[in-house]
Design a protein around this motif. Structure first.
Motif, PDB file in Angstrom:
ATOM      1  N   CYS A 221       6.279  -2.175 -14.777  1.00 58.69           N
ATOM      2  CA  CYS A 221       5.004  -1.932 -12.614  1.00 58.69           C
ATOM      3  C   CYS A 221       4.045  -2.350 -13.337  1.00 58.69           C
ATOM      4  CB  CYS A 221       5.300  -0.038 -13.119  1.00 58.69           C
ATOM      5  SG  CYS A 221       6.694   0.408 -12.912  1.00 58.69           S
TER       6      CYS A 221
ATOM      7  N   HIS B 257       1.726  -4.612 -10.820  1.00 58.43           N
ATOM      8  CA  HIS B 257       1.090  -3.559  -9.807  1.00 58.43           C
ATOM      9  C   HIS B 257      -0.544  -3.787 -10.070  1.00 58.43           C
ATOM     10  CE1 HIS B 257       3.373  -3.068  -6.507  1.00 58.43           C
ATOM     11  NE2 HIS B 257       4.449  -2.622  -7.873  1.00 58.43           N
TER      12      HIS B 257
ATOM     13  N   ILE C  88      -4.887  -0.356  -9.027  1.00 60.22           N
ATOM     14  CA  ILE C  88      -3.392  -0.594  -8.250  1.00 60.22           C
ATOM     15  C   ILE C  88      -3.868  -0.298  -6.967  1.00 60.22           C
ATOM     16  CG2 ILE C  88      -1.481   0.473  -7.811  1.00 60.22           C
ATOM     17  CD1 ILE C  88      -0.834   1.266 -10.560  1.00 60.22           C
TER      18      ILE C  88
ATOM     19  N   VAL D  35      -0.367  -1.976  -1.296  1.00 60.71           N
ATOM     20  CA  VAL D  35       0.953  -3.795  -1.336  1.00 60.71           C
ATOM     21  C   VAL D  35      -0.322  -4.191   0.256  1.00 60.71           C
ATOM     22  CG1 VAL D  35       2.705  -2.635  -2.213  1.00 60.71           C
ATOM     23  CG2 VAL D  35       2.737  -2.493  -0.193  1.00 60.71           C
TER      24      VAL D  35
ATOM     25  N   ALA E 242      -3.825  -7.180  -3.373  1.00 60.43           N
ATOM     26  CA  ALA E 242      -3.551  -6.511  -4.302  1.00 60.43           C
ATOM     27  C   ALA E 242      -2.431  -7.754  -4.855  1.00 60.43           C
ATOM     28  CB  ALA E 242      -1.967  -5.534  -3.661  1.00 60.43           C
TER      29      ALA E 242
ATOM     30  N   VAL F 231       0.506  -7.570  -5.468  1.00 67.50           N
ATOM     31  CA  VAL F 231       1.830  -8.103  -4.590  1.00 67.50           C
ATOM     32  C   VAL F 231       1.888  -7.924  -2.920  1.00 67.50           C
ATOM     33  CG1 VAL F 231       3.187  -6.575  -6.118  1.00 67.50           C
ATOM     34  CG2 VAL F 231       1.655  -5.098  -4.100  1.00 67.50           C
TER      35      VAL F 231
END
Ligand code: HEC
Ligand code: HEC
Ligand code: HEC
Ligand code: HEC
Ligand code: HEC
Ligand code: HEC
Ligand code: HEC
Ligand code: HEC
Ligand code: HEC
Length: 423
Positions: A144, A148, A153, A156, A161, A163
């Motif tokens: 994970c 991330h 974190i 999204v 981010a 990701v």
């Protein structure tokens, strides 16, 4: 170390007390001695608090102990980081995934925060090549936090981010472009490099088109796996649905399945997809079609017809454009046929799409529609040019007439002058 920690404890207790006194801490936020003590430590132990402000878990009111366990009300490190109180330290591998899954697989818990958020990341993850490998104890694969990050974190939808679409290639590339890391698996490390030369990358990064694919659009987010032969049409078809529908109804569907070839990807590639040139179609040496079709078979014949049809429309559009632009340059009114050509160009695009039905007759329908327009447009262009010529002739004749009149007048005046002088 022991005395230093004692000092630290005393010091931070003082800070907490002060905070409580002024009502800044405690009043709004839950006690978090983990954050307080770790803010004063050194090296990697201090990094989590430094990043923490950017973390969505902080924003949502969660604390360090919600992931790590332990007792965040204790200023004593032994009591705070007590394994009996569920403290798990810094987990790795499968234990790490379980840490995230504690909440992210708990639909009832997640619903309180965000009812629309999926809760299948962990179960999906274990179906991926990454997850399956991890189960065998391989620690090189993505978990994970590889995708991330950790302690910062971000949601999204945040452009920062890891990701976020524009950052994904770098996130995956951190491992997949690393020759040393990938050597044991014998998988290539050129995917990011090739992808960066593709039309998809250009659309995403240069045109800012967030609907263009990056790694996870084709491989999935949590179920990262290379699309198999049978699923490629679906992968590309997510976005190019018209092409996929045509292909699925074409004679190639069964033929490619039988040969075990990955449909779209066989002809277009996967990572470095370029804008396809018309030269791919046809029966010359360099065309795709001639890789499999040879003179005499029905595919060969149709490939040739399709190429000729597309060339015919393309050339016809070009000659219409040439005639109309000449007429425009000469000041003639041709805006209507110029406008009509837009539709002919659309027919050309439709014909290029229709290639994927792999049926020459169905492609010729669009070519014919386009040709009807270009023929009319060319005719109007020629008419405009003829009218221009006619007007020019008219102008020339009237100029000659005027000249004759002027010359006539001149002689007349001289005659009159001479006459009056003679008298
Ligand atoms: C009074 C200071 C203090 C408090 C309070 C404290 N820690 Fe620590 N923490 C340390 C020190 C010092 C270390 C490094 C030495 C060790 O591992 O015990 C450490 C180590 C860690 C590690 C790394 C452990 C590992 O296995 O690598 C984690 C994770 C951690 N703390 C989380 C927490 C959490 C979560 C809390 C709150 C529940 C917390 N800490 C509270 C001082 C503290
Ligand atoms: C979303 C879950 C999560 C939260 C919240 C979280 N951590 Fe962590 N933390 C992790 C994971 C996972 C690791 C292991 C990461 C690794 O090995 O790089 C870790 C590692 C650590 C380490 C070890 C770092 C090292 O390199 O030795 C410390 C110390 C730590 N966390 C402290 C904290 C503190 C303090 C907070 C609150 C400010 C916090 N963590 C909040 C998940 C979390
Ligand atoms: C190989 C990279 C990768 C790994 C490993 C990974 N994620 Fe993701 N994750 C992504 C990407 C990419 C997205 C963004 C999807 C999007 O754009 O909608 C995402 C989205 C999410 C989201 C937002 C909701 C959703 O499902 O779209 C959550 C929550 C999440 N991941 C949690 C996790 C957890 C928990 C793990 C560990 C089991 C994990 N991720 C492992 C790449 C990864
Ligand atoms: C204590 C419960 C808990 C744990 C443990 C936890 N999360 Fe979360 N996570 C949440 C909550 C709550 C949210 C906020 C959801 C929201 O409101 O959108 C969230 C949000 C996220 C998001 C952003 C989703 C979005 O909306 O874009 C990602 C990514 C994420 N978590 C990854 C992780 C990872 C990776 C781990 C493990 C290292 C982890 N989480 C551990 C509770 C947790
Ligand atoms: C932490 C490093 C790491 C990150 C980050 C990572 N991967 Fe991987 N990935 C691996 C390793 C190692 C393997 C090899 C496993 C194997 O093939 O058995 C792998 C395997 C794969 C495979 C299967 C390849 C094959 O032919 O078997 C795909 C597909 C894949 N990753 C896609 C992605 C995508 C997409 C991302 C980003 C969203 C990503 N990976 C991020 C390490 C990583
Ligand atoms: C447009 C879709 C698409 C995009 C974008 C994409 N891939 Fe792929 N990828 C595929 C397909 C399809 C395959 C299957 C191989 C095949 O049959 O040609 C594949 C295969 C792979 C493999 C297996 C090894 C190999 O090269 O065959 C890895 C690893 C991989 N991709 C990683 C990535 C990474 C990392 C990115 C982002 C930089 C990425 N892919 C972007 C479609 C895509
Ligand atoms: C997430 C959506 C998405 C996926 C998945 C996707 N594409 Fe695309 N594709 C696009 C977008 C957006 C463009 C760019 C259109 C433009 O701006 O020219 C594009 C462009 C193309 C082009 C160039 C078209 C042109 O006119 O130059 C080809 C060829 C192509 N894609 C083939 C594929 C193939 C083959 C796959 C599967 C391996 C695939 N695409 C997967 C969205 C996608
Ligand atoms: C047998 C080879 C072949 C297969 C299979 C194939 N294509 Fe094509 N594709 C072509 C050729 C040839 C062209 C170029 C036609 C032209 O411009 O003359 C093309 C053009 C395209 C274009 C650009 C059209 C344009 O407007 O310029 C896209 C997008 C595309 N294909 C997507 C796909 C997708 C998605 C699939 C899978 C469903 C697929 N193709 C399967 C051969 C193929
Ligand atoms: C990987 C091999 C391969 C490639 C490349 C390929 N074909 Fe085919 N094609 C086949 C096979 C196999 C069949 C089914 C057997 C047959 O009819 O020849 C077929 C059938 C056809 C048919 C149906 C023929 C009929 O029976 O009516 C047409 C049309 C066709 N292909 C056109 C094309 C065109 C146009 C291209 C280039 C853009 C192309 N093919 C590229 C393998 C291929």
């Amino acid at each position: 170390m022991q005395t230093f920690l004692k000092f630290l404890r005393g010091f931070t207790e003082g800070v907490v007390l002060l905070g409580l006194l002024f009502g800044t801490l405690g009043a709004q936020e839950k006690p978090n001695t983990c954050l307080e003590c770790h803010s004063m430590l050194e090296g990697s132990l201090q990094i989590p608090p430094q990043k923490w402000n950017a973390d969505i878990h902080k924003t949502k009111g969660l604390g360090c102990a919600d992931c790590h366990g332990g007792d965040p009300t204790q200023m004593d490190d032994q009591k705070a980081m007590n394994r009996a109180k569920g403290f798990v330290g810094a987990p790795q591998g499968a234990a790490l995934v379980q840490m995230c899954g504690k909440c992210h697989s708990d639909a009832a818990f997640m619903k309180k925060y965000n009812p629309s958020l999926r809760v299948d990341q962990v179960s999906e993850y274990f179906t991926s090549v990454h997850g399956k490998r991890l189960k065998t104890g391989d620690q090189n694969v993505a978990t994970c936090i590889s995708c991330h990050g950790v302690h910062e974190i971000r949601p999204v939808s945040d452009p920062r981010a890891r990701v976020y679409p524009t950052n994904v290639a770098d996130t995956c590339g951190a491992c997949h472009s690393n020759d040393k890391l990938m050597a044991p698996y014998k998988i290539k490390t050129h995917q990011k490099e090739e992808y960066q030369l593709s039309v998809h990358y250009e659309a995403l990064m240069k045109k800012g088109d967030l609907s263009a694919p990056t790694c996870n659009s084709c491989h999935g987010n949590h179920g990262a796996a290379p699309p198999g032969v049978g699923s490629v049409t679906n992968v590309c078809g997510q976005c190019h649905s018209v092409f996929a529908d045509l292909f699925n109804k074409s004679p190639h569907k069964a033929a490619f399945n039988q040969m075990g070839l990955p449909a779209c990807v066989y002809c277009h590639g996967n990572h470095g997809i370029k804008h396809p040139e018309d030269t791919l179609l046809g029966v010359d040496d360099k065309t795709l079609c001639s890789q499999c079709h040879t003179s005499g078979d029905p595919g060969f014949q149709q490939a040739q017809t399709m190429r000729q049809a597309i060339d015919q429309l393309k050339n016809s559009i070009a000659s219409s454009e040439a005639v109309l632009s000449e007429a425009e340059h000469k000041g003639m009114e041709v805006s209507q046929p110029v406008y009509d050509l837009i539709e002919a160009r659309q027919d050309l695009t439709k014909a290029r799409t229709q290639v994927h039905a792999f049926n020459a007759a169905s492609l010729q329908v669009f070519v014919q529609a386009g040709l009807n327009i270009t023929h009319r447009a060319t005719e109007k262009g020629h008419q405009a040019l003829a009218e221009y010529q006619f007007r020019r002739k008219g102008l020339a004749i009237s100029l000659v007439v005027i000249l004759i009149v002027i010359v006539g007048l001149y002689f007349k005046i001289r005659q009159v002058d001479r006459r009056s002088n003679g008298e």
